[in-house]
Enzyme design. Structure first.
Site, PDB file in Angstrom:
ATOM      1  CE  LYS A   1      -4.176   1.879   0.268  1.00 38.01           C
ATOM      2  NZ  LYS A   1      -5.133   1.783  -0.855  1.00 38.01           N
TER       3      LYS A   1
ATOM      4  CG  ASP B   1      -7.289 -15.961   8.313  1.00 42.58           C
ATOM      5  OD1 ASP B   1      -6.414 -16.824   8.151  1.00 42.58           O
ATOM      6  OD2 ASP B   1      -7.627 -15.551   9.440  1.00 42.58           O
TER       7      ASP B   1
ATOM      8  CG  ASP C   1      -3.141 -12.568  10.005  1.00 42.83           C
ATOM      9  OD1 ASP C   1      -3.708 -13.654   9.762  1.00 42.83           O
ATOM     10  OD2 ASP C   1      -3.180 -12.021  11.117  1.00 42.83           O
TER      11      ASP C   1
END
Length: 243
Positions: free
Chosen positions: A78, A143, A139
């Site tokens: 980002k 998921d 992370d």
């Protein structure tokens, strides 16, 4: 897709402070740490694994190859907002690619902002081969990616250091269902296979992957997370029987 997540720094160093300003208002500050060394290690792993996956795909029949293009690494960041920390991340990973002729000639690279990465991952999962991301982004992405295949209980992972590796499911612990014999064991079984693969036992790992896939393909042995009624023990026994 394979997600390479840097796993030692970013916001997860947990350096946080709760402070109070001159007017008595509370505010919190968190330190985000990105180092050149850790970024380079993650990049090295991503490009190495991209080549290994490509070599593995070439052993398959053309109709069995899901990814048919040149191996590709997607660098997630980002840096349009976090120009210093994510800027160092993306520049370091790109430098790993540029400095190694094998990587440069044989692996394509692209960049993806983390928010659009999540969007594209759900819309076009087949557009990605290997993804490399800083700790927190990795992370979240890992998921989210588990949802694409139906359950966290299916997805394996490994923490890989310079001198050791630890296989573990993506999902972590689930104390709310401890002792109920309903947890999906496939992620843990596949993580064991990843550990064997990392230590050089590729044939043994492949046998475990095939056994787990066979059980899932049969459709009979599904734990509650997949909408079935099979127990942890039943699924484990079914995989062992196929081995």
């Amino acid at each position: 897709m394979l997600i390479i997540r840097e796993n030692t720094e970013c916001l997860y160093i947990k350096q946080e402070e709760l402070l109070t300003d001159e007017n008595g208002n509370k505010y919190a500050v968190a330190t985000r740490k990105i180092t050149e060394r850790a970024s380079a290690r993650a990049g090295q792993m991503a490009f190495t694994m991209a080549l290994q996956r490509d070599a593995m795909r070439k052993t398959l029949e053309p109709e069995q190859r899901i990814w048919k293009n040149k191996p590709r690494v997607t660098i997630v960041h980002k840096s349009n907002v976090l120009s210093i920390t994510d800027g160092l991340w993306r520049e370091t990973v790109r430098r790993v690619h540029e400095s190694n002729p094998d990587f440069k000639d044989r692996v394509d690279i692209e960049e993806q902002l983390v928010d659009s990465m999540v969007y594209r991952m759900f819309r076009e999962p087949d557009a990605f081969d290997v993804i490399v991301a800083p700790n927190m982004y990795g992370d979240i992405i890992s998921d989210g990616a588990a949802a694409l295949v139906g359950s966290l209980g299916l997805v394996p992972s490994a923490n890989v250091g310079d001198n050791f590796a630890v296989g573990e499911p993506v999902h972590g612990s689930a104390p709310d269902i401890a002792g109920k014999n309903i947890a999906n064991p496939i992620a843990a079984i596949r993580s064991a296979a990843m550990l064997l693969e990392n230590k050089g036992y590729a044939e043994a790992a492949a046998a475990i992957y095939r056994a787990a896939d066979s059980v899932l393909d049969e459709g009979k042995w599904s734990t509650p997370d997949l909408g079935g009624t099979a127990t942890t023990t039943q699924v484990t026994d079914a995989v062992c029987k196929r081995l």
